[in-house]
Design an enzyme around this catalytic site. Structure first.
Site, mmCIF file in Angstrom:
data_model
loop_
_atom_site.group_PDB
_atom_site.id
_atom_site.type_symbol
_atom_site.label_atom_id
_atom_site.label_comp_id
_atom_site.label_asym_id
_atom_site.label_seq_id
_atom_site.Cartn_x
_atom_site.Cartn_y
_atom_site.Cartn_z
ATOM 1 N N ARG A 1 17.325 22.764 -8.578
ATOM 2 C CA ARG A 1 17.896 22.997 -7.260
ATOM 3 C C ARG A 1 18.741 24.259 -7.318
ATOM 4 O O ARG A 1 19.471 24.479 -8.293
ATOM 5 C CB ARG A 1 18.756 21.801 -6.814
ATOM 6 C CG ARG A 1 17.945 20.600 -6.339
ATOM 7 C CD ARG A 1 17.218 20.911 -5.046
ATOM 8 N NE ARG A 1 16.496 19.773 -4.478
ATOM 9 C CZ ARG A 1 15.220 19.522 -4.677
ATOM 10 N NH1 ARG A 1 14.519 20.304 -5.487
ATOM 11 N NH2 ARG A 1 14.637 18.489 -4.089
ATOM 12 N N GLU B 1 17.128 28.522 1.838
ATOM 13 C CA GLU B 1 15.674 28.665 1.903
ATOM 14 C C GLU B 1 15.207 28.524 3.343
ATOM 15 O O GLU B 1 15.649 27.605 4.035
ATOM 16 C CB GLU B 1 15.002 27.611 1.021
ATOM 17 C CG GLU B 1 15.363 27.747 -0.454
ATOM 18 C CD GLU B 1 14.708 26.698 -1.341
ATOM 19 O OE1 GLU B 1 13.838 25.931 -0.830
ATOM 20 O OE2 GLU B 1 15.049 26.613 -2.519
ATOM 21 N N HIS C 1 9.790 28.770 -3.479
ATOM 22 C CA HIS C 1 9.837 27.310 -3.648
ATOM 23 C C HIS C 1 8.437 26.704 -3.517
ATOM 24 O O HIS C 1 8.217 25.725 -2.808
ATOM 25 C CB HIS C 1 10.790 26.655 -2.643
ATOM 26 C CG HIS C 1 11.297 25.310 -3.118
ATOM 27 N ND1 HIS C 1 12.453 24.749 -2.652
ATOM 28 C CD2 HIS C 1 10.793 24.433 -4.024
ATOM 29 C CE1 HIS C 1 12.655 23.576 -3.236
ATOM 30 N NE2 HIS C 1 11.654 23.370 -4.079
#
Length: 326
Positions: A239, A268, A287
């Protein structure tokens, strides 16, 4: 104890257009299933819901529905991380929460090795020279003999270790309960959280695969980055906020560490103009390191398998420790 399927009600907090939801057809025909992204979609069904299936970022909708649940027996998160889902009432409840822990580990383990090879073989330089039509031989490195330090030796960390071992890498693993890795033939050295500094100073590549909890937020900051070898590379597949982003940018700009491989970020999508886009010692993934062609199908299949266990009265897999946050 077998679960009675008569009048079974399942709330699915998801986009109805998600093609992976086709797997819901494998559930009993007698089950009442509602699918949608809003609390209003599930308002009536919530009072009778036996099971909730949701993404790892469904906290707001789940909180709105929470007072409506009367007979809820199980919540399943399609994501592996739970930092975007947990809230106090859920954490304090006796309702079991499962997740997709381990489902995406294989592809993330491969990506960790790809990131290490990117730096060991200086692939950016190869692409740059090829584009420039430049023939300029240079020395490269081997992964053989290098230390892969893993901060957060769970399913992702172990998958990376399985793939790094055949390259001849040494594995140093840190986890909250090191005893869980006793007898693990992949690990050369084990560390508890109190020995993070030693892990940092001995690693040639540092894989950060920790879940985001109050204890791990900012775990790798300026002081910790300063303990790493100048030749070391940080790989974050856990994370974003586990690593202090500002401190990492400073360390990369000043070349205090060699580079970073990043799949997760504080914000994000990463905003335009962010420093990471400009740094030539960063390999950036939006991601999507685990976004294989079947990643959501794999997650849904895992849920279906867990559902079958639940119906048969067997123990659920991937039960989260809600107090610990993962």
């Amino acid at each position: 104890m077998l679960v009675e399927m008569n009048e079974l009600t399942i709330v699915v907090i998801a986009n109805p257009a998600d093609r992976s939801l086709a797997h819901l057809e494998r559930l009993p025909d007698s089950a009442r299933i509602t699918v949608g992204l809003t609390a209003e979609t599930h308002w009536d069904a919530a009072a009778e819901a036996d099971l909730v299936v949701c993404s790892g970022t469904s906290r707001a909708v789940l909180q709105q529905l929470w007072p409506r649940f009367r007979r809820l027996k199980w919540i399943h998160a399609m994501a592996a991380g739970l930092d975007g889902l947990l809230f106090p009432e859920l954490a304090d409840s006796d309702i079991p929460l499962t997740c997709s822990r381990g489902v995406f580990a294989r592809s993330l383990g491969e990506f960790a090795v790809a990131g290490m090879l990117f730096f060991a073989k200086d692939l950016r330089r190869l692409v740059r020279q090829q584009g420039a039509g430049l023939w300029d031989p240079f020395d490269i490195e081997e992964l053989n003999g290098q230390v892969l330090g893993i901060a957060g030796y769970g399913s992702i960390g172990r998958a990376a270790a399985e793939r790094a071992r055949p390259f001849g890498m040494k594995i140093h693993a840190l986890r909250r309960n090191p005893g869980r890795s006793q007898g693990d033939g992949l690990v050369d050295r084990q560390f508890g959280p109190e020995h993070l500094d030693e892990l940092l100073s001995t690693s040639d590549y540092l894989l950060v695969a920790s879940p985001l909890t109050p204890e791990t937020r900012g775990m790798i900051g300026g002081r910790e980055l300063g303990l790493m070898k100048p030749s070391a590379v940080l790989v974050n597949l856990g994370r974003g906020p586990v690593v202090d982003e500002a401190a990492l940018i400073d360390a990369l700009k000043s070349r205090r560490i060699r580079g970073a491989v990043l799949d997760v970020f504080d914000q994000e999508p990463l905003p335009a103009g962010h420093a990471f886009y400009e740094l030539d010692n960063v390999l950036l993934s939006p991601h999507s390191a685990d976004h294989t062609g079947t990643w959501m199908d794999d997650a849904m299949s895992f849920f279906i398998g867990n559902f079958e266990r639940w119906m048969a009265g067997q123990p659920l897999l991937a039960v989260a420790d809600k107090k610990a946050g993962y």
